[in-house]
Scaffold this motif. Structure first.
Motif, PDB file in Angstrom:
ATOM      1  N   GLY A 108       0.779  -1.229   0.000  1.00  0.00           N
ATOM      2  CA  GLY A 108       0.000   0.000   0.000  1.00  0.00           C
ATOM      3  C   GLY A 108       0.811   1.279   0.000  1.00  0.00           C
ATOM      4  N   PHE A 109       2.109   1.237   0.272  1.00  0.00           N
ATOM      5  CA  PHE A 109       2.885   2.468   0.429  1.00  0.00           C
ATOM      6  C   PHE A 109       2.923   3.291  -0.852  1.00  0.00           C
ATOM      7  N   MET A 110       3.251   2.660  -1.996  1.00  0.00           N
ATOM      8  CA  MET A 110       3.381   3.400  -3.253  1.00  0.00           C
ATOM      9  C   MET A 110       2.031   3.825  -3.811  1.00  0.00           C
ATOM     10  N   HIS A 111       0.939   3.307  -3.243  1.00  0.00           N
ATOM     11  CA  HIS A 111      -0.403   3.689  -3.699  1.00  0.00           C
ATOM     12  C   HIS A 111      -1.038   4.737  -2.794  1.00  0.00           C
ATOM     13  N   GLY A 112      -0.248   5.310  -1.917  1.00  0.00           N
ATOM     14  CA  GLY A 112      -0.766   6.368  -1.061  1.00  0.00           C
ATOM     15  C   GLY A 112      -1.597   5.880   0.106  1.00  0.00           C
ATOM     16  N   GLU A 113      -1.478   4.604   0.431  1.00  0.00           N
ATOM     17  CA  GLU A 113      -2.231   4.056   1.559  1.00  0.00           C
ATOM     18  C   GLU A 113      -1.375   4.133   2.831  1.00  0.00           C
ATOM     19  N   PRO A 114      -2.019   4.258   3.988  1.00  0.00           N
ATOM     20  CA  PRO A 114      -1.245   4.335   5.248  1.00  0.00           C
ATOM     21  C   PRO A 114      -0.427   3.065   5.478  1.00  0.00           C
ATOM     22  N   THR A 115       0.818   3.246   5.870  1.00  0.00           N
ATOM     23  CA  THR A 115       1.738   2.130   6.094  1.00  0.00           C
ATOM     24  C   THR A 115       2.221   2.166   7.529  1.00  0.00           C
ATOM     25  N   GLU A 116       2.073   1.046   8.219  1.00  0.00           N
ATOM     26  CA  GLU A 116       2.485   0.986   9.621  1.00  0.00           C
ATOM     27  C   GLU A 116       3.950   0.597   9.721  1.00  0.00           C
ATOM     28  N   VAL A 117       4.699   1.386  10.489  1.00  0.00           N
ATOM     29  CA  VAL A 117       6.114   1.114  10.717  1.00  0.00           C
ATOM     30  C   VAL A 117       6.396   1.323  12.203  1.00  0.00           C
ATOM     31  N   ASP A 118       6.679   0.250  12.898  1.00  0.00           N
ATOM     32  CA  ASP A 118       7.003   0.311  14.329  1.00  0.00           C
ATOM     33  C   ASP A 118       5.953   1.068  15.137  1.00  0.00           C
ATOM     34  N   GLY A 119       4.688   0.799  14.847  1.00  0.00           N
ATOM     35  CA  GLY A 119       3.603   1.407  15.604  1.00  0.00           C
ATOM     36  C   GLY A 119       3.148   2.756  15.104  1.00  0.00           C
ATOM     37  N   ASN A 120       3.852   3.369  14.153  1.00  0.00           N
ATOM     38  CA  ASN A 120       3.452   4.644  13.562  1.00  0.00           C
ATOM     39  C   ASN A 120       2.955   4.428  12.144  1.00  0.00           C
ATOM     40  N   PHE A 121       2.119   5.348  11.675  1.00  0.00           N
ATOM     41  CA  PHE A 121       1.572   5.247  10.323  1.00  0.00           C
ATOM     42  C   PHE A 121       2.102   6.397   9.469  1.00  0.00           C
ATOM     43  N   TYR A 122       2.474   6.042   8.255  1.00  0.00           N
ATOM     44  CA  TYR A 122       2.998   7.030   7.312  1.00  0.00           C
ATOM     45  C   TYR A 122       2.296   6.849   5.973  1.00  0.00           C
ATOM     46  N   VAL A 123       2.192   7.966   5.233  1.00  0.00           N
ATOM     47  CA  VAL A 123       1.544   7.907   3.925  1.00  0.00           C
ATOM     48  C   VAL A 123       2.387   8.687   2.928  1.00  0.00           C
ATOM     49  N   LEU A 124       2.456   8.178   1.706  1.00  0.00           N
ATOM     50  CA  LEU A 124       3.209   8.831   0.633  1.00  0.00           C
ATOM     51  C   LEU A 124       2.248   9.678  -0.195  1.00  0.00           C
ATOM     52  N   HIS A 125       2.512  10.978  -0.257  1.00  0.00           N
ATOM     53  CA  HIS A 125       1.653  11.908  -0.995  1.00  0.00           C
ATOM     54  C   HIS A 125       2.539  12.776  -1.881  1.00  0.00           C
ATOM     55  N   HIS A 126       2.404  12.600  -3.206  1.00  0.00           N
ATOM     56  CA  HIS A 126       3.233  13.326  -4.175  1.00  0.00           C
ATOM     57  C   HIS A 126       4.721  13.165  -3.852  1.00  0.00           C
ATOM     58  N   GLU A 127       5.107  11.932  -3.580  1.00  0.00           N
ATOM     59  CA  GLU A 127       6.489  11.531  -3.318  1.00  0.00           C
ATOM     60  C   GLU A 127       7.072  12.161  -2.050  1.00  0.00           C
ATOM     61  N   LYS A 128       6.226  12.654  -1.166  1.00  0.00           N
ATOM     62  CA  LYS A 128       6.651  13.133   0.148  1.00  0.00           C
ATOM     63  C   LYS A 128       5.956  12.290   1.213  1.00  0.00           C
ATOM     64  N   ILE A 129       6.687  11.977   2.278  1.00  0.00           N
ATOM     65  CA  ILE A 129       6.173  11.102   3.328  1.00  0.00           C
ATOM     66  C   ILE A 129       5.645  11.945   4.487  1.00  0.00           C
ATOM     67  N   TYR A 130       4.401  11.642   4.902  1.00  0.00           N
ATOM     68  CA  TYR A 130       3.762  12.359   6.000  1.00  0.00           C
ATOM     69  C   TYR A 130       3.348  11.374   7.078  1.00  0.00           C
ATOM     70  N   LYS A 131       3.361  11.854   8.306  1.00  0.00           N
ATOM     71  CA  LYS A 131       2.887  11.049   9.427  1.00  0.00           C
ATOM     72  C   LYS A 131       1.369  11.156   9.476  1.00  0.00           C
ATOM     73  N   THR A 132       0.701  10.037   9.688  1.00  0.00           N
ATOM     74  CA  THR A 132      -0.756  10.031   9.656  1.00  0.00           C
ATOM     75  C   THR A 132      -1.288   9.035  10.681  1.00  0.00           C
ATOM     76  N   ASP A 133      -2.581   8.705  10.549  1.00  0.00           N
ATOM     77  CA  ASP A 133      -3.190   7.711  11.432  1.00  0.00           C
ATOM     78  C   ASP A 133      -3.509   6.452  10.637  1.00  0.00           C
ATOM     79  N   ALA A 134      -4.197   5.518  11.283  1.00  0.00           N
ATOM     80  CA  ALA A 134      -4.501   4.236  10.630  1.00  0.00           C
ATOM     81  C   ALA A 134      -5.396   4.401   9.416  1.00  0.00           C
TER      82      ALA A 134
END
Length: 365
Positions: free
Chosen positions: A92-118
């Motif tokens: 899901g990471f390259m499709h802009g879906e939230p990705t869980e990493v060590d308990g945190n969620f991140y999303v890729l938006h226009h090739e920039k990574i943002y912290k988000t929720d589930a």
């Protein structure tokens, strides 16, 4: 010239998009369907050009008919209360879906990574830009990968070339092709602009010349490699020239900036901020010149190719491929030309900083 071409052909997409939207709103059911398809192709082409110009967290070799990207993932490295890493093909990471990493969620938006929720929530400002917290992104992106590969390639190439000269002064292998370029940089760039002190700076001038040249040539490949069309890359190359110029400058150089000899005292105070500003505008010109010309070339080529799918007639099928070939061949020349211009201007700025002004001191007395 290239910037004018870029503006012209990119405007074709914008005007076509606007006219298609206007026609869709005013036409009947059947024409609306046709214009809607044209509008869709215009948007897809524009998005493809924008994507081609951007850096990416994966390396795409090609896209099949179903729209699947064929390539390989790259390592994503972020710092957010500690280092976290994963491959970009994580679900899901390259499709802009939230990705869980060590308990945190991140999303890729226009090739920039943002912290988000589930749920992958992104809060946008009035301009449509996310306001979410951004972790420090230290990923090995497509541009970073190419920079590393070109650096390793240059190291192996020139170390091997240096070793070959220990055996024979007659160039062999790659040296037969590289020696004329090295001599050209020395005799036509370094010596005329720097003078007898040129040897101190030959290492940097040769490095920046071949580094930009190889990156420009790779940018002509159909893999979306656009390193020298990235303003960050040209910024750091310009900063290197600025630092070398600044720290190599002699006292005459600084005297001509802070207290120009032979000029009336009131004019010295007027010229001081202008000369200081000039030390900044020189690397700025280096940065913009390389970035604008390489980006413009990519836009023109991609726009011409996309125009074939917009107009969809035999004239476009003949004219645009021919124009694309002509511009592409011209881009090969530009790849060498921009490497030469950046190196020549760097040598010129360095030469101005290390030049002696003894004759002007005598004239002032």
């Amino acid at each position: 010239m290239f910037k004018k071409f870029a503006v012209l052909f990119y405007s074709i997409f914008v005007l076509n998009l606007v006219s298609a939207q206007h026609g869709e709103a005013t036409a009947g059911a059947a024409p609306a369907q046709e214009l809607s398809e044209k509008d869709k192709v215009s948007k897809e082409n524009k998005e493809f050009i924008d994507h081609h110009l951007l850096d990416a967290h994966d390396f795409t070799l090609m896209v099949d008919k179903e729209g699947h990207h064929i390539g390989f993932p790259l390592p994503v490295i972020i710092y957010d209360n500690g280092f976290h890493s994963f491959m970009s093909n994580k679900e899901g990471f390259m499709h802009g879906e939230p990705t869980e990493v060590d308990g945190n969620f991140y999303v890729l938006h226009h090739e920039k990574i943002y912290k988000t929720d589930a749920a992958g929530t992104l809060t946008l400002d009035d301009h449509g830009h996310p306001t979410n917290e951004k972790p420090l992104d230290l990923s090995i992106t497509k541009s970073v990968l190419i920079i590393l590969l070109v650096s390793i390639f240059m190291l192996v190439l020139f170390v091997g070339m240096a070793k070959s000269y220990k055996k024979s002064v007659v160039p062999t292998g790659a040296a037969r092709f590289l020696e004329p370029l090295i001599i050209f940089v020395r005799d036509e760039v370094a010596i005329p602009n720097i003078g007898h002190k040129y040897k101190r700076f030959m290492g940097y001038l040769l490095t920046v010349f071949f580094f930009i040249l190889f990156l420009n040539v790779l940018g002509l490949m159909p893999f979306g490699i656009n390193v020298t069309g990235n303003i960050t890359m040209t910024f750091f190359l310009a900063i290197l020239t600025y630092l070398i110029t600044t720290f190599s400058a002699n006292k005459d150089y600084w005297k001509h900036i802070f207290w120009m000899p032979g000029v009336p005292v009131p004019m010295k105070f007027i010229m001081l901020p202008i000369e200081l500003l000039g030390t900044i505008t020189k690397p700025f010109a280096l940065m913009i010149r390389l970035f604008a010309n390489m980006t413009a070339g990519h836009i023109v080529v991609m726009t011409l190719i996309g125009s074939i799918y917009i107009f969809k007639n035999w004239i476009a099928g003949v004219a645009f491929p021919f124009l694309t070939l002509v511009i592409y061949l011209l881009e090969v020349l530009v790849a060498f030309l921009q490497a030469y211009i950046f190196t020549m201007l760097s040598a010129l700025f360095i030469g101005m900083a290390v030049e002696e002004h003894e004759h002007e001191h005598h004239a002032a007395h």
